[in-house]
Scaffold this active site. Sequence first.
Site, PDB file in Angstrom:
ATOM      1  N   HIS A   1      42.363  25.073  25.153  1.00 56.92           N
ATOM      2  CA  HIS A   1      41.125  24.974  25.928  1.00 56.92           C
ATOM      3  C   HIS A   1      40.965  23.498  26.322  1.00 56.92           C
ATOM      4  O   HIS A   1      41.399  22.607  25.590  1.00 56.92           O
ATOM      5  CB  HIS A   1      39.989  25.416  25.006  1.00 56.92           C
ATOM      6  CG  HIS A   1      38.650  25.529  25.646  1.00 56.92           C
ATOM      7  ND1 HIS A   1      37.858  24.438  25.921  1.00 56.92           N
ATOM      8  CD2 HIS A   1      37.934  26.604  26.061  1.00 56.92           C
ATOM      9  CE1 HIS A   1      36.716  24.845  26.466  1.00 56.92           C
ATOM     10  NE2 HIS A   1      36.744  26.160  26.565  1.00 56.92           N
TER      11      HIS A   1
ATOM     12  N   ASP B   1      41.607  24.084  16.028  1.00 57.56           N
ATOM     13  CA  ASP B   1      40.477  24.510  16.854  1.00 57.56           C
ATOM     14  C   ASP B   1      40.206  25.982  16.525  1.00 57.56           C
ATOM     15  O   ASP B   1      40.928  26.876  16.966  1.00 57.56           O
ATOM     16  CB  ASP B   1      40.843  24.318  18.338  1.00 57.56           C
ATOM     17  CG  ASP B   1      39.782  24.898  19.265  1.00 57.56           C
ATOM     18  OD1 ASP B   1      38.840  25.557  18.792  1.00 57.56           O
ATOM     19  OD2 ASP B   1      39.923  24.707  20.494  1.00 57.56           O
TER      20      ASP B   1
ATOM     21  N   GLN C   1      37.767  30.340  18.397  1.00 61.00           N
ATOM     22  CA  GLN C   1      37.932  31.779  18.638  1.00 61.00           C
ATOM     23  C   GLN C   1      38.267  32.559  17.373  1.00 61.00           C
ATOM     24  O   GLN C   1      38.520  33.766  17.453  1.00 61.00           O
ATOM     25  CB  GLN C   1      39.012  32.032  19.695  1.00 61.00           C
ATOM     26  CG  GLN C   1      38.652  31.545  21.089  1.00 61.00           C
ATOM     27  CD  GLN C   1      37.418  32.259  21.678  1.00 61.00           C
ATOM     28  OE1 GLN C   1      37.028  33.340  21.242  1.00 61.00           O
ATOM     29  NE2 GLN C   1      36.804  31.636  22.668  1.00 61.00           N
TER      30      GLN C   1
ATOM     31  N   LYS D   1      29.691  31.200  18.981  1.00 59.64           N
ATOM     32  CA  LYS D   1      30.749  32.202  19.144  1.00 59.64           C
ATOM     33  C   LYS D   1      30.868  33.071  17.890  1.00 59.64           C
ATOM     34  O   LYS D   1      31.762  33.893  17.770  1.00 59.64           O
ATOM     35  CB  LYS D   1      32.090  31.521  19.426  1.00 59.64           C
ATOM     36  CG  LYS D   1      32.128  30.825  20.796  1.00 59.64           C
ATOM     37  CD  LYS D   1      33.494  30.239  21.060  1.00 59.64           C
ATOM     38  CE  LYS D   1      33.506  29.252  22.199  1.00 59.64           C
ATOM     39  NZ  LYS D   1      33.350  29.855  23.522  1.00 59.64           N
TER      40      LYS D   1
ATOM     41  N   CYS E   1      38.489  27.622  31.322  1.00 55.43           N
ATOM     42  CA  CYS E   1      38.610  26.238  30.803  1.00 55.43           C
ATOM     43  C   CYS E   1      39.994  25.980  30.219  1.00 55.43           C
ATOM     44  O   CYS E   1      40.127  25.304  29.176  1.00 55.43           O
ATOM     45  CB  CYS E   1      37.559  25.932  29.750  1.00 55.43           C
ATOM     46  SG  CYS E   1      35.897  25.923  30.406  1.00 55.43           S
TER      47      CYS E   1
HETATM   48  C1  LIG Z   1      39.635  27.835  21.949  1.00 57.31           C
HETATM   49  C2  LIG Z   1      38.367  27.126  22.350  1.00 57.31           C
HETATM   50  N1  LIG Z   1      38.202  25.831  22.051  1.00 57.31           N
HETATM   51  C3  LIG Z   1      37.086  25.169  22.357  1.00 57.31           C
HETATM   52  C4  LIG Z   1      36.045  25.778  23.014  1.00 57.31           C
HETATM   53  C5  LIG Z   1      34.809  25.007  23.329  1.00 57.31           C
HETATM   54  O1  LIG Z   1      33.725  25.516  22.613  1.00 57.31           O
HETATM   55  P1  LIG Z   1      32.230  25.008  22.883  1.00 57.31           P
HETATM   56  O2  LIG Z   1      32.000  25.131  24.361  1.00 57.31           O
HETATM   57  O3  LIG Z   1      31.384  25.920  22.078  1.00 57.31           O
HETATM   58  O4  LIG Z   1      32.153  23.592  22.429  1.00 57.31           O
HETATM   59  C6  LIG Z   1      36.167  27.124  23.377  1.00 57.31           C
HETATM   60  C7  LIG Z   1      35.102  27.795  24.145  1.00 57.31           C
HETATM   61  O5  LIG Z   1      35.334  28.758  24.822  1.00 57.31           O
HETATM   62  C8  LIG Z   1      37.351  27.819  23.027  1.00 57.31           C
HETATM   63  O6  LIG Z   1      37.519  29.103  23.318  1.00 57.31           O
END
Ligand SMILES: Cc1ncc(COP(=O)(O)O)c(C=O)c1O
Length: 419
Positions: free
Chosen positions: A136, A213, A216, A239, A377
Amino acid sequence: MLNINEIRKQFPVLDQQVYDKPLVYLDNAATTQKPLCVIERERDYYLHENCNIHRGVHYLSQKATEAYEHARQTVADFIHAKESKEIIFTRGTTESLNLLATAFERLFINSLDRFVPRDDAKRQSEMKVLVTAMEHHSNLVPWQQMVLRHQGQLLVVPMDDMGVLDMEQYEKLLQEGPNVVSIAHISNVLGTINPIKQMIAMAHQYGIPVVIDGAQSMAHHPIDVQDLDCDFFVFSGHKMYAPMGIGGLYGKAEWLEKLPPYQFGGEMVDMVSFEKTTFNVLPFKFEAGTPNVGAALGLETAIQFLQSLDRKEVEAHENQLLQSAIQQLSEIDGIRFIGEAEQRSGLVSFIIEGIHPYDFGTIIDKMGVAVRTGHHCAEPVMTRFGIPGTVRASFALYNTLEEVDVFVKAVRRAAMMLR
Ligand SMILES: Cc1ncc(COP(=O)(O)O)c(C=O)c1O
């Protein structure tokens, strides 16, 4: 047995019509809905407990402080951290990753100043961060910008057409000596579950710290940071059925002690004069300013909500939804799945030949089905597969097999209309 009908009663937002059709909410990878208990916990805080924490001697402030620290302990227990001071509350995954990129940059600069002999400076000053091809933007841009500021390099582990990482290349890239490895547990586009335990062990053989990270994964799979042996694990509350604006960063205490602070201000300091400042102990060193106390309490309640369920049954249910979607969608002419790893979690991404994902999303929205379309993203993933975007349906524990049927029917109809 999971009683989905009972569970759905906790989520009144699901019980509504959009365009005169029952809402089918399949955009859970973007954000999950919040159960009543979470909403009520946050409301209750503002009704009866609202106060700034850690600073007041009065009753209400102490009560709010205790509740906030209790929430930290609950998060620590949920992911099996050794101590609650290893949990830093942040706004979410993005802020946690920016915190880490900034802190590592400062550590890197400090160690260059102090330890690197002049003639060796060029070789050692090449900062490298290893990420994967499926990150992401949140786990890519902060690191990329950091290495660019130091003429360093972003090392990228490639993946195959199924959306599976190339582990041989990973090993080779580790030999190039990255300062940090930062990888997604589960891809938000492909659904791939990466073999993080193995990847962490491999990086540790080279003495490299690993950031996971977990945006998910937290809502869908039990996490044990000690068993994984990751150095850092980051996540977003929203999430995992918690409010927006709260999330966290787990870090091994020895690493958090070593890293310099991220933001400066109140709460994170020990002593301040015009000449110098000394910093507070963990976890406060990384929590400058007034935190989102109400949301942290909501996060604690979301965790308790998850703990009240059999997590194995939740995993099995979400997997059943995924398998049903894949099996039914694969019968549609011209469908191309993006992400077909054997190890995958509850989402499915696809395109249908000749149809732009955006048109798809717009049409099935009118049928009451909420999915996400676009690059999610993760633009480099789209480039890798040579596509402008995908249609992504992502599942949560309150979704039903009937909803999957409605979704697939909507996809079929939209495909017929758009062809
Ligand atoms: C794998 C992953 N990393 C990071 C993020 C960023 O999360 P946030 O927007 O809650 O900071 C997301 C959000 O969709 C994600 O799916």
